[in-house]
Enzyme design. Structure first.
Site, short mmCIF file in Angstrom:
data_model
loop_
_atom_site.label_atom_id
_atom_site.label_comp_id
_atom_site.label_asym_id
_atom_site.label_seq_id
_atom_site.Cartn_x
_atom_site.Cartn_y
_atom_site.Cartn_z
N ALA A 248 38.42 39.36 49.36
CA ALA A 248 38.22 38.71 48.05
C ALA A 248 39.16 37.26 48.37
O ALA A 248 40.08 37.47 48.93
CB ALA A 248 38.67 39.36 46.82
N ASP A 249 38.55 36.29 47.90
CA ASP A 249 39.54 35.15 47.85
C ASP A 249 39.92 34.83 46.39
O ASP A 249 41.15 34.14 46.29
CB ASP A 249 38.49 34.14 48.30
CG ASP A 249 38.33 33.90 49.57
OD1 ASP A 249 37.18 34.49 50.00
OD2 ASP A 249 39.21 33.38 50.53
N ARG A 250 39.61 35.39 45.37
CA ARG A 250 40.14 35.23 44.14
C ARG A 250 39.37 36.35 43.07
O ARG A 250 38.24 36.10 43.08
CB ARG A 250 40.15 33.78 43.37
CG ARG A 250 40.86 33.47 42.18
CD ARG A 250 40.66 32.26 41.78
NE ARG A 250 40.98 31.05 42.60
CZ ARG A 250 42.02 30.32 42.32
NH1 ARG A 250 42.33 30.33 41.08
NH2 ARG A 250 42.27 29.41 43.14
#
Ligand code: MRU
Length: 355
Positions: A248-250
């Site tokens: 995940a990036d965010r």
């Protein structure tokens, strides 16, 4: 030999990073002397992956602080740090880790600034030590994610000795300080001798899967097969995939998750649901944005057309065609079985209570 994307030497005040744009053909380490070098390396994806971006950003500032001629006073040091950290956040917008690190270190610097027990010199030492500490903390966090993810997948599975995982993009040692998040889960299952196979997507347009994940899997001798992004449905239908695990990036508070383009679309999350295959996001708490409630608010980075029109500098698309190249997409929480963190695995609905 362990794969090290980020090497930091305190005695020599030297930060070097493995240039990920050249892998797998060439292993070349770049010297990052200051914040400007760090910003460029992140922006040009010489280092990439949400945790690695934050660590390299902060260590580039460490180097610059150590080399800086004496600061006039605590205020001058605080102003310098704040400006540099906020600048580093602008290198890439989607991953939240650099932004969270910047906010936390600015808060810490402000506390030290107001604490009369701290001189300029001890304030500087404390900040530099904490920046350096990020490397060790990240590896520990990744190992905990790996273990939690492996336990979660094993606990939900009848055929515990024949786990097959599908993953997307690169979430391994190259994207972190070591071990990895989703790839950490894969590494843990492999160490437990429960994993029989991994499928990794090529991850167009930047090919993090074909270039980087495949490289890590071959390096660790983990049995794996590379597939094109448009083969995911066929693989899910025919290859008895136990679970999909991505990074995940965010992650927003409702569990919506921005990750590499293709995570949501016809390739993975939707297809996993259709084929009844659990879909997990493996992410450290540094990737969870407690200030953002839903995925619609995440800024998605748009990258150059050349990433689509060219491969290794060779044009593959018709001259003159327009391109749309968002680097990430947002998978709605409703498609996510669980979010694997260093403190446990939570359903998207439970996430807020635990973070
Ligand atoms: O554009 P990238 O290569 O930085 O994108 C990386 C990803 O999307 C990863 O899945 C994510 O950052 C998690 S890395 C542990």
């Amino acid at each position: 030999m362990t794969l090290e994307a980020i090497k930091w030497n305190r005695e020599e005040n030297k930060l070097v990073i493995l240039d990920q744009t050249l892998l797998p053909d060439m292993t070349l380490y770049l010297h990052i002397k200051d914040v400007q070098d760090g910003w460029k390396a992140i922006n040009m994806m010489k280092v990439r992956g949400a945790p690695a971006i934050a660590i390299v950003g902060c260590l580039s500032l460490t180097s610059e602080i150590i080399n800086h001629k004496e600061f006039k006073n605590k205020q001058a040091f605080f102003d310098f740090m704040k400006a540099k950290l906020n600048y580093l956040v602008t290198a890439r917008p989607t991953a939240v880790n650099m932004k969270k690190a910047a906010d936390e270190f600015i808060k810490l610097a402000n506390e030290l600034y107001n604490d009369s027990n701290y001189s300029l010199s001890s304030m500087k030492d404390r900040i530099v030590n904490d920046f350096e500490g990020m490397l060790e903390i990240d590896v520990k966090v990744n190992m905990a994610i790996g273990n939690n993810g492996a336990q979660e997948i094993l606990s939900k599975n009848a055929s515990k000795d024949s786990i097959i995982i599908l993953t997307h993009c690169n979430t391994g040692s190259l994207a972190t300080a070591g071990y990895g998040t989703a790839l950490g889960v894969i590494r843990s299952l492999h160490k437990m001798e429960k994993l029989i196979h991994v499928y990794c997507t090529e991850t167009r347009p930047y090919n993090q899967g074909a270039r980087l994940t495949a490289y890590e899997l071959v390096h660790d001798k983990i049995p794996a097969t590379l597939i094109c992004d448009d083969m995911v449905a066929a693989v899910l239908k025919t290859k008895k995939i136990t679970a999909v695990v991505v990074g995940a990036d965010r992650v927003t508070l409702n569990g919506d998750t921005a990750n590499k383009i293709g995570t949501y679309q016809a390739s993975i999350a939707i297809l996993a649901k259709y084929h009844n295959v659990p879909f997990y996001v493996a992410a450290p708490r540094t990737s969870i944005d407690t200030n953002m409630y839903k995925g619609d608010d995440i800024i998605i980075e748009k990258r150059s057309a050349e990433e689509i029109t060219h491969i290794n500098g060779n044009r593959i698309a018709a001259e003159g065609i327009e391109c749309w190249n968002p680097a990430f997409d947002v998978t709605p929480a409703s498609l996510i079985t669980g979010i694997i963190t260093e403190i446990g695995t939570f359903s998207p609905e439970e996430l807020k209570k635990h973070i």
